[in-house]
Design a protein around this motif. Structure first.
Motif, PDB file in Angstrom:
ATOM      1  N   SER A  13       0.830  -1.196   0.000  1.00 12.98           N
ATOM      2  CA  SER A  13       0.000   0.000   0.000  1.00 12.98           C
ATOM      3  C   SER A  13       0.866   1.247   0.000  1.00 12.98           C
ATOM      4  O   SER A  13       2.052   1.198   0.329  1.00 12.98           O
ATOM      5  N   LYS A  14       0.246   2.359  -0.311  1.00 14.38           N
ATOM      6  CA  LYS A  14       0.931   3.646  -0.235  1.00 14.38           C
ATOM      7  C   LYS A  14       1.408   3.868   1.195  1.00 14.38           C
ATOM      8  O   LYS A  14       0.682   3.591   2.152  1.00 14.38           O
ATOM      9  N   GLY A  15       2.638   4.307   1.346  1.00  9.62           N
ATOM     10  CA  GLY A  15       3.206   4.538   2.669  1.00  9.62           C
ATOM     11  C   GLY A  15       3.919   3.324   3.246  1.00  9.62           C
ATOM     12  O   GLY A  15       4.556   3.427   4.290  1.00  9.62           O
ATOM     13  N   GLU A  16       3.810   2.172   2.595  1.00 10.06           N
ATOM     14  CA  GLU A  16       4.524   0.975   3.029  1.00 10.06           C
ATOM     15  C   GLU A  16       5.681   0.739   2.062  1.00 10.06           C
ATOM     16  O   GLU A  16       5.745   1.348   0.999  1.00 10.06           O
ATOM     17  N   PHE A  17       6.569  -0.154   2.439  1.00  7.71           N
ATOM     18  CA  PHE A  17       7.606  -0.562   1.503  1.00  7.71           C
ATOM     19  C   PHE A  17       7.485  -2.061   1.303  1.00  7.71           C
ATOM     20  O   PHE A  17       6.988  -2.784   2.160  1.00  7.71           O
ATOM     21  N   ALA A  18       7.917  -2.513   0.140  1.00  6.21           N
ATOM     22  CA  ALA A  18       7.876  -3.938  -0.169  1.00  6.21           C
ATOM     23  C   ALA A  18       9.009  -4.633   0.563  1.00  6.21           C
ATOM     24  O   ALA A  18      10.160  -4.216   0.477  1.00  6.21           O
ATOM     25  N   ASN A  19       8.682  -5.664   1.303  1.00  3.62           N
ATOM     26  CA  ASN A  19       9.677  -6.431   2.049  1.00  3.62           C
ATOM     27  C   ASN A  19      10.404  -7.356   1.074  1.00  3.62           C
ATOM     28  O   ASN A  19      10.043  -8.497   0.905  1.00  3.62           O
ATOM     29  N   GLU A  20      11.407  -6.818   0.424  1.00  4.27           N
ATOM     30  CA  GLU A  20      12.155  -7.566  -0.590  1.00  4.27           C
ATOM     31  C   GLU A  20      13.394  -8.191   0.021  1.00  4.27           C
ATOM     32  O   GLU A  20      14.020  -7.612   0.883  1.00  4.27           O
ATOM     33  N   ASN A  59      -3.143 -14.500   0.843  1.00  6.95           N
ATOM     34  CA  ASN A  59      -3.212 -15.417   1.984  1.00  6.95           C
ATOM     35  C   ASN A  59      -1.859 -16.092   2.222  1.00  6.95           C
ATOM     36  O   ASN A  59      -1.385 -16.165   3.360  1.00  6.95           O
ATOM     37  N   LEU A  60      -1.254 -16.571   1.159  1.00  8.75           N
ATOM     38  CA  LEU A  60       0.063 -17.205   1.264  1.00  8.75           C
ATOM     39  C   LEU A  60       1.096 -16.204   1.773  1.00  8.75           C
ATOM     40  O   LEU A  60       1.876 -16.493   2.682  1.00  8.75           O
ATOM     41  N   PHE A  61       1.092 -15.021   1.203  1.00 10.04           N
ATOM     42  CA  PHE A  61       2.023 -13.959   1.567  1.00 10.04           C
ATOM     43  C   PHE A  61       1.885 -13.582   3.048  1.00 10.04           C
ATOM     44  O   PHE A  61       2.887 -13.434   3.753  1.00 10.04           O
ATOM     45  N   GLN A  62       0.649 -13.438   3.522  1.00 10.10           N
ATOM     46  CA  GLN A  62       0.441 -13.070   4.920  1.00 10.10           C
ATOM     47  C   GLN A  62       0.946 -14.156   5.868  1.00 10.10           C
ATOM     48  O   GLN A  62       1.447 -13.855   6.944  1.00 10.10           O
ATOM     49  N   GLN A  63       0.830 -15.418   5.459  1.00 16.01           N
ATOM     50  CA  GLN A  63       1.394 -16.508   6.267  1.00 16.01           C
ATOM     51  C   GLN A  63       2.910 -16.349   6.359  1.00 16.01           C
ATOM     52  O   GLN A  63       3.488 -16.520   7.441  1.00 16.01           O
ATOM     53  N   TRP A  64       3.541 -16.036   5.228  1.00 16.53           N
ATOM     54  CA  TRP A  64       4.994 -15.843   5.216  1.00 16.53           C
ATOM     55  C   TRP A  64       5.393 -14.680   6.127  1.00 16.53           C
ATOM     56  O   TRP A  64       6.352 -14.776   6.881  1.00 16.53           O
ATOM     57  N   ILE A  65       4.662 -13.565   6.032  1.00 15.81           N
ATOM     58  CA  ILE A  65       4.973 -12.376   6.841  1.00 15.81           C
ATOM     59  C   ILE A  65       4.784 -12.690   8.329  1.00 15.81           C
ATOM     60  O   ILE A  65       5.605 -12.310   9.160  1.00 15.81           O
ATOM     61  N   THR A  66       3.708 -13.390   8.660  1.00 15.41           N
ATOM     62  CA  THR A  66       3.456 -13.767  10.055  1.00 15.41           C
ATOM     63  C   THR A  66       4.586 -14.642  10.588  1.00 15.41           C
ATOM     64  O   THR A  66       5.089 -14.415  11.698  1.00 15.41           O
ATOM     65  N   SER A  70       7.251 -13.639  13.528  1.00 13.60           N
ATOM     66  CA  SER A  70       7.398 -14.505  14.706  1.00 13.60           C
ATOM     67  C   SER A  70       8.845 -14.923  14.919  1.00 13.60           C
ATOM     68  O   SER A  70       9.337 -14.936  16.052  1.00 13.60           O
ATOM     69  N   SER A  71       9.516 -15.276  13.829  1.00 10.11           N
ATOM     70  CA  SER A  71      10.884 -15.784  13.961  1.00 10.11           C
ATOM     71  C   SER A  71      11.908 -14.681  14.228  1.00 10.11           C
ATOM     72  O   SER A  71      12.948 -14.930  14.819  1.00 10.11           O
ATOM     73  N   THR A  72      11.622 -13.449  13.803  1.00  6.80           N
ATOM     74  CA  THR A  72      12.595 -12.360  13.969  1.00  6.80           C
ATOM     75  C   THR A  72      12.226 -11.387  15.084  1.00  6.80           C
ATOM     76  O   THR A  72      13.052 -10.568  15.469  1.00  6.80           O
ATOM     77  N   GLY A  73      10.984 -11.462  15.561  1.00  3.99           N
ATOM     78  CA  GLY A  73      10.529 -10.513  16.578  1.00  3.99           C
ATOM     79  C   GLY A  73      10.250  -9.130  16.005  1.00  3.99           C
ATOM     80  O   GLY A  73      10.088  -8.168  16.744  1.00  3.99           O
ATOM     81  N   GLN A  74      10.211  -9.035  14.682  1.00  8.66           N
ATOM     82  CA  GLN A  74       9.942  -7.753  14.036  1.00  8.66           C
ATOM     83  C   GLN A  74       8.450  -7.602  13.760  1.00  8.66           C
ATOM     84  O   GLN A  74       7.673  -8.537  13.931  1.00  8.66           O
ATOM     85  N   LYS A  75       8.071  -6.417  13.311  1.00  8.60           N
ATOM     86  CA  LYS A  75       6.675  -6.150  12.960  1.00  8.60           C
ATOM     87  C   LYS A  75       6.633  -5.604  11.536  1.00  8.60           C
ATOM     88  O   LYS A  75       6.417  -4.425  11.303  1.00  8.60           O
ATOM     89  N   VAL A  76       6.903  -6.469  10.557  1.00  7.01           N
ATOM     90  CA  VAL A  76       6.833  -6.074   9.152  1.00  7.01           C
ATOM     91  C   VAL A  76       5.373  -6.065   8.734  1.00  7.01           C
ATOM     92  O   VAL A  76       4.633  -7.011   8.993  1.00  7.01           O
ATOM     93  N   GLU A  77       4.942  -4.974   8.146  1.00  2.00           N
ATOM     94  CA  GLU A  77       3.582  -4.880   7.618  1.00  2.00           C
ATOM     95  C   GLU A  77       3.658  -4.549   6.136  1.00  2.00           C
ATOM     96  O   GLU A  77       4.385  -3.651   5.733  1.00  2.00           O
TER      97      GLU A  77
END
Length: 99
Positions: A13-20, A59-66, A70-77
């Motif tokens: 979305s606008k204001g976010e960055f792509a987690n590449e 759905n797949l992407f959100q599972q990956w982000i979650t 969880s594994s890094t303790g970060q809050k990537v949105e």
């Protein structure tokens, strides 16, 4: 959504960055979902429409982000977006095999 015209898919979305991580993670989710879908739908006359592909990839992407959070303790949105557009834009995917 009217799928009869051009569709614009953005990985965030606008204001976010792509987690590449050296490749487009949401693009990878689109390809992985399409691969999964083809295994589930063996009939060669079935068509995966763009909205279904987008929703499945989200759905797949959100599972990956979650899992990543969880594994890094970060809050990537990152919130992918889909919309119709009135301009014709080219589409290309360049998939390179990692070395």
């Amino acid at each position: 959504m009217d799928e009869s015209g051009p569709i614009l898919i953005q990985s965030c979305s606008k204001g976010e960055f792509a987690n590449e991580q050296g490749y487009g993670i949401f693009s990878r989710a689109m390809v992985e979902y399409a691969r999964y879908w083809t295994h589930q739908h063996k009939n060669m006359y079935e068509i995966l429409n763009i909205v279904e592909a987008f929703n499945g990839a989200c759905n797949l992407f959100q599972q990956w982000i979650t899992n990543y959070n969880s594994s890094t303790g970060q809050k990537v949105e990152q919130t992918p977006q889909i919309s119709t557009i009135s301009t014709n834009l080219p589409f290309a995917v360049n998939i390179e095999k990692p070395l």
